[in-house]
Design a protein around this motif. Structure first.
Motif, PDB file in Angstrom:
ATOM      1  N   ASN A  52       0.824  -1.210   0.000  1.00 18.47           N
ATOM      2  CA  ASN A  52       0.000   0.000   0.000  1.00 18.47           C
ATOM      3  C   ASN A  52       0.859   1.261   0.000  1.00 18.47           C
ATOM      4  OD1 ASN A  52      -2.204  -1.660   0.080  1.00 18.47           O
ATOM      5  ND2 ASN A  52      -2.676  -1.315   2.232  1.00 18.47           N
ATOM      6  N   GLU A  53       1.976   1.214   0.711  1.00 16.28           N
ATOM      7  CA  GLU A  53       2.881   2.364   0.741  1.00 16.28           C
ATOM      8  C   GLU A  53       3.480   2.618  -0.639  1.00 16.28           C
ATOM      9  OE1 GLU A  53       5.023   2.671   4.966  1.00 16.28           O
ATOM     10  OE2 GLU A  53       5.201   0.672   4.102  1.00 16.28           O
ATOM     11  N   ILE A  54       3.832   1.534  -1.324  1.00 11.21           N
ATOM     12  CA  ILE A  54       4.396   1.668  -2.667  1.00 11.21           C
ATOM     13  C   ILE A  54       3.340   2.205  -3.627  1.00 11.21           C
ATOM     14  CG2 ILE A  54       5.395   0.401  -4.616  1.00 11.21           C
ATOM     15  CD1 ILE A  54       6.612  -1.526  -2.547  1.00 11.21           C
ATOM     16  N   ALA A  55       2.109   1.694  -3.503  1.00 15.58           N
ATOM     17  CA  ALA A  55       1.020   2.157  -4.367  1.00 15.58           C
ATOM     18  C   ALA A  55       0.763   3.647  -4.166  1.00 15.58           C
ATOM     19  CB  ALA A  55      -0.245   1.351  -4.084  1.00 15.58           C
ATOM     20  N   ASP A  56       0.795   4.097  -2.914  1.00 22.27           N
ATOM     21  CA  ASP A  56       0.588   5.525  -2.631  1.00 22.27           C
ATOM     22  C   ASP A  56       1.716   6.369  -3.221  1.00 22.27           C
ATOM     23  OD1 ASP A  56      -1.749   5.005  -1.274  1.00 22.27           O
ATOM     24  OD2 ASP A  56      -0.807   4.978   0.710  1.00 22.27           O
ATOM     25  N   ALA A  57       2.940   5.827  -3.174  1.00 21.76           N
ATOM     26  CA  ALA A  57       4.085   6.551  -3.730  1.00 21.76           C
ATOM     27  C   ALA A  57       3.964   6.668  -5.247  1.00 21.76           C
ATOM     28  CB  ALA A  57       5.384   5.842  -3.354  1.00 21.76           C
ATOM     29  N   VAL A  58       3.430   5.618  -5.881  1.00 17.12           N
ATOM     30  CA  VAL A  58       3.221   5.645  -7.334  1.00 17.12           C
ATOM     31  C   VAL A  58       2.195   6.721  -7.689  1.00 17.12           C
ATOM     32  CG1 VAL A  58       2.387   4.351  -9.339  1.00 17.12           C
ATOM     33  CG2 VAL A  58       3.838   3.220  -7.636  1.00 17.12           C
ATOM     34  N   ASN A  92       5.876   8.763  -8.282  1.00 21.00           N
ATOM     35  CA  ASN A  92       7.095   7.946  -8.321  1.00 21.00           C
ATOM     36  C   ASN A  92       6.815   6.705  -9.173  1.00 21.00           C
ATOM     37  OD1 ASN A  92       8.846   9.359  -6.128  1.00 21.00           O
ATOM     38  ND2 ASN A  92       6.837   9.098  -5.174  1.00 21.00           N
ATOM     39  N   ILE A  93       7.135   6.783 -10.455  1.00 22.55           N
ATOM     40  CA  ILE A  93       6.705   5.740 -11.388  1.00 22.55           C
ATOM     41  C   ILE A  93       7.859   4.889 -11.924  1.00 22.55           C
ATOM     42  CG2 ILE A  93       4.603   6.931 -12.066  1.00 22.55           C
ATOM     43  CD1 ILE A  93       6.094   7.997 -14.504  1.00 22.55           C
ATOM     44  N   ILE A 124       3.830  -3.644  -9.069  1.00 23.71           N
ATOM     45  CA  ILE A 124       2.897  -2.742  -8.381  1.00 23.71           C
ATOM     46  C   ILE A 124       2.800  -1.419  -9.135  1.00 23.71           C
ATOM     47  CG2 ILE A 124       2.497  -1.415  -6.264  1.00 23.71           C
ATOM     48  CD1 ILE A 124       3.805  -3.719  -4.728  1.00 23.71           C
ATOM     49  N   ILE A 125       3.928  -0.940  -9.638  1.00 23.26           N
ATOM     50  CA  ILE A 125       3.933   0.301 -10.422  1.00 23.26           C
ATOM     51  C   ILE A 125       3.068   0.139 -11.667  1.00 23.26           C
ATOM     52  CG2 ILE A 125       5.368   1.839 -11.822  1.00 23.26           C
ATOM     53  CD1 ILE A 125       7.660   1.289  -9.855  1.00 23.26           C
ATOM     54  N   ALA A 184      -1.888   1.248 -14.688  1.00 26.46           N
ATOM     55  CA  ALA A 184      -3.004   0.755 -15.499  1.00 26.46           C
ATOM     56  C   ALA A 184      -4.335   1.223 -14.923  1.00 26.46           C
ATOM     57  CB  ALA A 184      -2.960  -0.769 -15.563  1.00 26.46           C
ATOM     58  N   ILE A 185      -4.442   1.209 -13.595  1.00 23.76           N
ATOM     59  CA  ILE A 185      -5.671   1.673 -12.938  1.00 23.76           C
ATOM     60  C   ILE A 185      -5.874   3.160 -13.188  1.00 23.76           C
ATOM     61  CG2 ILE A 185      -6.770   2.055 -10.696  1.00 23.76           C
ATOM     62  CD1 ILE A 185      -5.390  -0.510  -9.729  1.00 23.76           C
ATOM     63  N   ALA A 186      -4.781   3.922 -13.103  1.00 23.02           N
ATOM     64  CA  ALA A 186      -4.860   5.368 -13.322  1.00 23.02           C
ATOM     65  C   ALA A 186      -5.280   5.688 -14.756  1.00 23.02           C
ATOM     66  CB  ALA A 186      -3.514   6.012 -13.012  1.00 23.02           C
TER      67      ALA A 186
END
Length: 241
Positions: A195-201, A205-206, A231-232, A237-239
């Motif tokens: 979740n932390e990595i997803a929030d950073a993306v 941060n890609i 995860i990135i 893809a979701i974005a």
């Protein structure tokens, strides 16, 4: 693995080491594997491994490891402050017996409990009798895989629980708003969750390198870089949708 290809072998034990905490150095390292196997007495025996069809799933955390765990499927692992246990049964279990078989505790001694007959979800928490702020154990049971953040649950063993309202959040299986859920741990060296990595993306941060600069994830042993990259990609893809 080579013996298993050429000889009929029976695996009696295959688990992560639990006699030492992971990583004695500055950063967490691998904890190693224990594997015990023996040759089958019957030549030419064909081993067939079938999926375990569970009707009851569970997850537990405890300060002291039970002397014995009685379940057809279970796995234990050392964690900060105690132990974590995953387990499953092929049939629906009587809750009192289940708690005794897994934790060696009594259902009626739980300080906080939640039981929903409709959904089959059950949760129980025990606190230290002398140090009321210290949690001794918690167990989460459901007819489907338990949806509880393991990293959040493990942190409960080393957290002071003095606020009654915060105690009930344990039963609700969700952290308070000021304690974000890390998600499944991706980088074990720096204890960084998905979740932390997803929030950073989402914050821009890609790339794996950018995540490393932001969270340190992937900058030590590097074994989690492929998962960080995945995860990135998933969040991009979701974005895009």
């Amino acid at each position: 693995e080579d013996l298993g290809i050429h000889l009929p072998m029976i695996c009696d034990r295959y688990e992560l080491r639990d006699d030492v905490m992971p990583g004695a150095g500055r950063y967490r390292g691998g904890i190693g594997v224990v594997k015990a196997q023996r040759r089958s007495a019957i030549e030419g025996t064909q081993m067939v491994i079938r999926p375990f069809e569970a009707k009851t799933y569970g997850f537990a955390i405890c300060r002291e490891l039970p002397k014995e765990i009685n379940a057809p499927y279970w796995a234990k692992a050392k964690c900060i402050g105690g132990w974590r246990i995953e387990f499953a049964f092929a049939k629906k279990q009587d809750t009192s017996n289940l708690i005794t078989n897994i934790l060696g505790l009594k259902k009626d001694d739980a300080n906080i409990s939640f039981e929903d007959e409709t959904s089959g979800i059950e949760r129980f928490v025990w606190f230290n009798k002398e140090q009321a702020h210290q949690m001794e154990a918690a167990i989460f049971v459901a007819p489907t895989p338990v949806e509880v953040s393991r990293s959040w649950a493990v942190d409960l063993l080393s957290t002071r629980h003095e606020d009654p309202q915060e105690r009930f959040r344990i039963i609700a299986s969700r952290p308070s708003q000021d304690v974000p859920d890390k998600g499944a741990i991706v980088c074990s060296c720096f204890f960084v969750g998905a979740n932390e990595i997803a929030d950073a993306v989402k914050a821009g941060n890609i790339s794996v390198q950018a995540i490393g600069k932001c969270l340190n994830a992937g900058t030590n042993c590097g074994s989690c870089k492929s998962e960080i990259s995945q995860i990135i990609s998933e969040n991009q893809a979701i974005a895009a949708e």
